[in-house]
Motif scaffolding. Structure first.
Motif, PDB file in Angstrom:
ATOM      1  N   THR A   9      31.907  33.791  40.203  1.00 16.49           N
ATOM      2  CA  THR A   9      31.515  35.184  40.427  1.00 16.49           C
ATOM      3  C   THR A   9      32.660  36.080  40.885  1.00 16.49           C
ATOM      4  O   THR A   9      32.552  37.299  40.782  1.00 16.49           O
ATOM      5  N   ALA A  10      33.742  35.502  41.385  1.00 21.56           N
ATOM      6  CA  ALA A  10      34.864  36.320  41.863  1.00 21.56           C
ATOM      7  C   ALA A  10      35.553  36.999  40.683  1.00 21.56           C
ATOM      8  O   ALA A  10      35.697  36.416  39.606  1.00 21.56           O
ATOM      9  N   SER A  11      35.976  38.211  40.910  1.00 21.05           N
ATOM     10  CA  SER A  11      36.674  38.943  39.849  1.00 21.05           C
ATOM     11  C   SER A  11      38.085  38.380  39.669  1.00 21.05           C
ATOM     12  O   SER A  11      38.665  37.822  40.610  1.00 21.05           O
ATOM     13  N   PRO A  12      38.645  38.533  38.485  1.00 24.14           N
ATOM     14  CA  PRO A  12      40.047  38.147  38.295  1.00 24.14           C
ATOM     15  C   PRO A  12      40.969  38.867  39.287  1.00 24.14           C
ATOM     16  O   PRO A  12      41.959  38.294  39.745  1.00 24.14           O
ATOM     17  N   GLN A  13      40.632  40.102  39.652  1.00 24.29           N
ATOM     18  CA  GLN A  13      41.440  40.852  40.630  1.00 24.29           C
ATOM     19  C   GLN A  13      41.503  40.099  41.959  1.00 24.29           C
ATOM     20  O   GLN A  13      42.567  39.955  42.550  1.00 24.29           O
TER      21      GLN A  13
END
Length: 177
Positions: A9-13
């Protein structure tokens, strides 16, 4: 320790920011450990050794923010992607054309590494790189003056201390009079 990001769920950012932070702390740690003993002054050597130990703690703390169940191929892909993002950022922000060409050359090397990592992920895990890193270059940082920001943080947070236990957070330093 802080809670790590969730790889699904974590963004690539978020992933790039954490890996960039870890790499910067690792470089700082390596500097103090590698160069601390070069000085003749014993007090300075002890200081560098102590700073190196603190930096090692920082590396461990920031590494704990990374998802521990990421596979070796996901980690490789994220590592290469982070390098691509950082070189891209340096190239984009460089104003000297001579140096910009150098950043561009190194970026091309890192893009090749990223492609190799993506192929390994596909081959060994049958997973597309976009599932891990998305399809957009991340600009993890801007190389601008941070003096005002640092002064503000020092004014506002110099007396905060990390709390222990289940309720992870910060508390004001107790004043002794």
């Amino acid at each position: 320790m802080r809670k790590h990001y969730d790889k699904n769920t974590a963004s690539p950012q978020t992933k790039v920011n954490i890996l960039t932070l870890v790499s910067a702390e690792q470089q700082t740690h390596n500097f103090y450990k590698a160069h601390g003993l070069m000085y003749a002054n014993p007090t300075l050597r002890k200081l560098y050794a102590e700073i190196g130990d603190v930096e090692e703690e920082h590396v461990s703390m920031y590494e704990s923010l990374m998802e521990p169940t990421e596979t070796i191929f996901e980690k490789l892909l994220l590592h290469e992607f982070t390098e691509v993002c950082n070189y891209y950022t340096c190239m984009q922000q460089e104003t000297n054309e001579h140096f910009k060409k150098i950043w561009e050359e190194f970026l091309s090397y890192e893009i090749d590494h990223l492609h190799s990592a993506a192929k390994l992920l596909q081959k060994h895990e049958n997973k597309d790189a976009e599932e891990v890193i998305g399809n957009t270059i991340i600009e993890p940082n801007k190389f601008l003056s941070q003096k005002d920001y640092i002064a503000k943080i020092l004014r506002e947070q110099s007396d905060l201390r990390l709390t222990d236990g289940k309720d992870i957070g910060y508390t004001k330093k107790r004043r002794t009079s």
